[in-house]
Design a protein around this motif. Structure first.
Motif, short mmCIF file in Angstrom:
data_model
loop_
_atom_site.label_atom_id
_atom_site.label_comp_id
_atom_site.label_asym_id
_atom_site.label_seq_id
_atom_site.Cartn_x
_atom_site.Cartn_y
_atom_site.Cartn_z
N ARG A 1 0.83 -1.21 0.00
CA ARG A 1 0.00 0.00 0.00
C ARG A 1 0.86 1.26 0.00
N CYS A 2 0.52 2.22 -0.86
CA CYS A 2 1.28 3.47 -0.91
C CYS A 2 1.33 4.16 0.45
N SER A 3 0.27 4.07 1.22
CA SER A 3 0.20 4.77 2.51
C SER A 3 1.16 4.17 3.53
N GLN A 4 1.55 2.92 3.36
CA GLN A 4 2.52 2.28 4.26
C GLN A 4 3.56 1.54 3.40
N PHE A 5 4.05 2.23 2.41
CA PHE A 5 4.87 1.60 1.38
C PHE A 5 6.16 1.02 1.94
N VAL B 1 4.34 -3.60 -6.83
CA VAL B 1 3.22 -2.71 -7.14
C VAL B 1 2.91 -1.86 -5.91
N ALA B 2 3.05 -0.55 -6.05
CA ALA B 2 2.64 0.38 -4.99
C ALA B 2 1.17 0.70 -5.22
N GLY B 3 0.32 -0.01 -4.51
CA GLY B 3 -1.12 0.06 -4.77
C GLY B 3 -1.84 1.11 -3.95
N GLN B 4 -3.12 1.29 -4.28
CA GLN B 4 -3.99 2.24 -3.58
C GLN B 4 -3.41 3.66 -3.62
N LEU B 5 -2.92 4.04 -4.81
CA LEU B 5 -2.36 5.38 -5.01
C LEU B 5 -3.39 6.46 -4.73
N ASP B 6 -4.66 6.17 -4.99
CA ASP B 6 -5.72 7.14 -4.75
C ASP B 6 -5.72 7.65 -3.31
N GLY B 7 -5.52 6.74 -2.37
CA GLY B 7 -5.55 7.12 -0.95
C GLY B 7 -4.45 8.08 -0.57
N VAL B 8 -3.24 7.84 -1.08
CA VAL B 8 -2.12 8.72 -0.70
C VAL B 8 -2.21 10.05 -1.44
N LEU C 1 3.36 2.30 -9.69
CA LEU C 1 2.36 2.97 -8.85
C LEU C 1 1.01 2.84 -9.54
N ALA C 2 0.02 2.36 -8.81
CA ALA C 2 -1.26 2.05 -9.45
C ALA C 2 -2.42 2.25 -8.47
N SER C 3 -3.62 2.34 -9.05
CA SER C 3 -4.83 2.48 -8.25
C SER C 3 -5.97 1.73 -8.94
N THR C 4 -6.48 0.72 -8.28
CA THR C 4 -7.63 -0.01 -8.81
C THR C 4 -8.86 0.91 -8.88
N TYR C 5 -9.05 1.75 -7.86
CA TYR C 5 -10.18 2.67 -7.86
C TYR C 5 -10.11 3.63 -9.04
N ALA C 6 -8.94 4.24 -9.27
CA ALA C 6 -8.81 5.20 -10.36
C ALA C 6 -9.06 4.51 -11.71
N ARG D 1 -4.11 7.70 -15.83
CA ARG D 1 -2.71 7.83 -15.39
C ARG D 1 -2.54 7.33 -13.96
N LEU D 2 -3.46 7.70 -13.08
CA LEU D 2 -3.38 7.27 -11.69
C LEU D 2 -3.61 5.76 -11.57
N GLY D 3 -4.55 5.23 -12.36
CA GLY D 3 -4.80 3.80 -12.34
C GLY D 3 -3.60 3.01 -12.82
N ASN D 4 -2.99 3.45 -13.94
CA ASN D 4 -1.74 2.89 -14.46
C ASN D 4 -1.83 1.40 -14.75
N PHE D 5 -3.02 0.93 -15.13
CA PHE D 5 -3.17 -0.50 -15.41
C PHE D 5 -2.46 -0.92 -16.70
N GLY D 6 -2.17 0.05 -17.57
CA GLY D 6 -1.41 -0.29 -18.76
C GLY D 6 -0.05 -0.88 -18.41
N ALA D 7 0.63 -0.28 -17.42
CA ALA D 7 1.93 -0.79 -16.98
C ALA D 7 1.80 -2.16 -16.34
N LEU D 8 0.71 -2.39 -15.61
CA LEU D 8 0.49 -3.69 -14.97
C LEU D 8 0.25 -4.77 -16.03
N VAL D 9 -0.52 -4.42 -17.05
CA VAL D 9 -0.79 -5.38 -18.13
C VAL D 9 0.50 -5.73 -18.86
N VAL D 10 1.35 -4.74 -19.08
CA VAL D 10 2.65 -5.00 -19.74
C VAL D 10 3.49 -5.96 -18.90
N ALA D 11 3.57 -5.72 -17.59
CA ALA D 11 4.34 -6.61 -16.71
C ALA D 11 3.78 -8.03 -16.72
#
Length: 408
Positions: free
Chosen positions: A206-210, A234-241, A298-303, A345-355
């Motif tokens: 989690r980004c908040s406790q990375f 994956v630094a997740g939950q970017l929306d929260g931070v 850095l990614a956000s499922t919510y975004a 951009r905040l969701g960044n799922f394109g980078a996750l799909v590439v990985a």
């Protein structure tokens, strides 16, 4: 002693992987791992199921069993129960004295069964159960009884499978795991056991406790020792931070820049410490594996959901976060309106799909590398543990020879 338990675990891991090699299993195993509440199930629901809540997700630990997602001729849920012999072993272990790994696991499972008042013999006699489905949506809700934290049959289930007729799953399996620091020990142990056959890990923090101390312990000790050949951080939950950091800043751009810079610096510094320590221990391959984590995704499922899903599909958590972000933009950023490009951009799922696709394309070399390193890795783990056991024994002998008898 801890070292004796570790030797038993090394043996178990070796036999598990040897069995996999001898079976000539050509299935690349991709694990989704991290601490409790890291957002693993939500991440997988978004990556594989377009956000449909197939895998249980909540603010408290919900995934209490391994769920294997793999190719099948038709959509179905397959539940694998423990055998009667395995359950009898749990009963013996639970009644034993001491606090060994096996005893702690067994006591957890028996307590859960007692809570639900289940006829254990009747359920275990089923061995496996298959529930055909008309499609992905038909699986929603059914899975919770078998993998959910409070699922009626969770304690009796060894693992579950979701089989789907998706060509991209042929030759691959994706595993949703319980949190690696789950307070119920049996859940953490299932994840540790699975790592003996895991080739690639998407590690969510989690980004908040990375990269807190628990994350660092997992990355330093558990994952490399189990033979994982590729790690994706994956630094997740970017929306929260973003919501936490945005108050008092002039714009979304300034907030993003600050957050990305801070998290990337932390990854670079902390991962380098782990890698340098591994080099000192004579593990250059593991050091190289760890250094590959210095640039987290850095990614956000919510975004991602805000960009792609109709608002009627947003859950309670998504709605609450969206409201927070809107209020902050209104108060701190002069009424700024988020655009779809911002959410993408905040969701960044394109980078996750590439990985994810890179791991799929590298299937054969990744599996070969794991096979090649099985014996050297096992020997190194065993040697290290024996050295520690010898030191512990020598320390105890010294205590017995020179210590005060009453205190001993």
């Amino acid at each position: 002693p801890e070292q004796i338990n570790r030797i038993t675990e090394i043996q178990k891991d070796f036999l598990t992987e040897l069995q996999r090699i001898e079976a000539d299993e050509q299935c690349l195993s991709i694990g989704i791992m991290g601490q409790v509440k890291a957002g693993k199930s939500s991440f997988l629901n978004a990556l594989l199921f377009d956000g449909q809540p197939i895998l249980p997700e909540a603010a408290t630990p919900k995934t209490a069993n391994l769920t294997r997602i793999a190719y099948g001729e038709q959509p179905q849920l397959v539940v694998h129960y423990y055998s009667p012999d395995e359950w009898e072993g749990f009963t013996r272990d639970a009644a034993s004295e001491g606090d060994s790994v096996s005893a702690r696991v067994a006591r957890d499972l028996l307590l859960m069964v007692k809570t639900h008042g289940i006829d254990v013999a009747e359920v275990l006699a089923r061995c496996t159960e298959t529930f055909p489905a008309t499609g992905v949506a038909d699986l929603m809700g059914r899975l919770n009884d078998y993998v959910g934290e409070n699922g009626r049959y969770t304690a009796l289930v060894k693992f579950t499978e979701i089989q789907l007729p998706l060509p991209e799953l042929d030759g691959f399996e994706i595993i949703d795991t319980p949190g690696m620091n789950d307070p119920v020990f049996s859940r953490t142990q299932k994840t540790r056991d699975y790592m003996a056959k895991c080739d690639v890990v998407f590690f969510l923090s989690r980004c908040s406790q990375f990269l807190d101390q628990s994350d660092m312990d997992l990355l330093a000790q558990q994952l490399p020792a189990k033979g994982v050949t590729r790690l994706v951080l994956v630094a997740g939950q970017l929306d929260g931070v973003i919501a936490d950091d945005g108050f008092g800043r002039a714009s979304l751009a300034e907030t993003e820049k600050n957050v990305r810079s801070r998290l990337t610096r932390r990854a670079d510094a902390e991962i380098e410490k782990l890698a340098a320590a591994r080099e000192q221990l004579g593990d250059p391959d593991i050091a190289a594996l760890l250094r590959g984590l210095k640039t987290p995704i850095l990614a956000s499922t919510y975004a991602h959901g805000y960009a792609h899903w109709d608002e009627s599909r947003w859950g309670k958590g998504m709605r609450h976060m969206h409201q927070q972000l809107m209020e902050m933009a209104e108060d701190s950023w002069k009424g700024y309106q988020f655009t779809r490009e911002d959410w993408e951009r905040l969701g960044n799922f394109g980078a996750l799909v590439v990985a994810y696709e890179n791991a799929r394309q590298d299937k054969l070399p990744l599996m070969q590398a794991r096979r090649d390193k099985l014996m050297p890795r096992t020997q190194a783990n065993l040697s290290k543990t024996l050295i520690e056991l010898t030191a512990a024994a020598e320390h105890r002998i010294a205590q017995l020879k020179s210590g005060d008898l009453e205190s001993i």
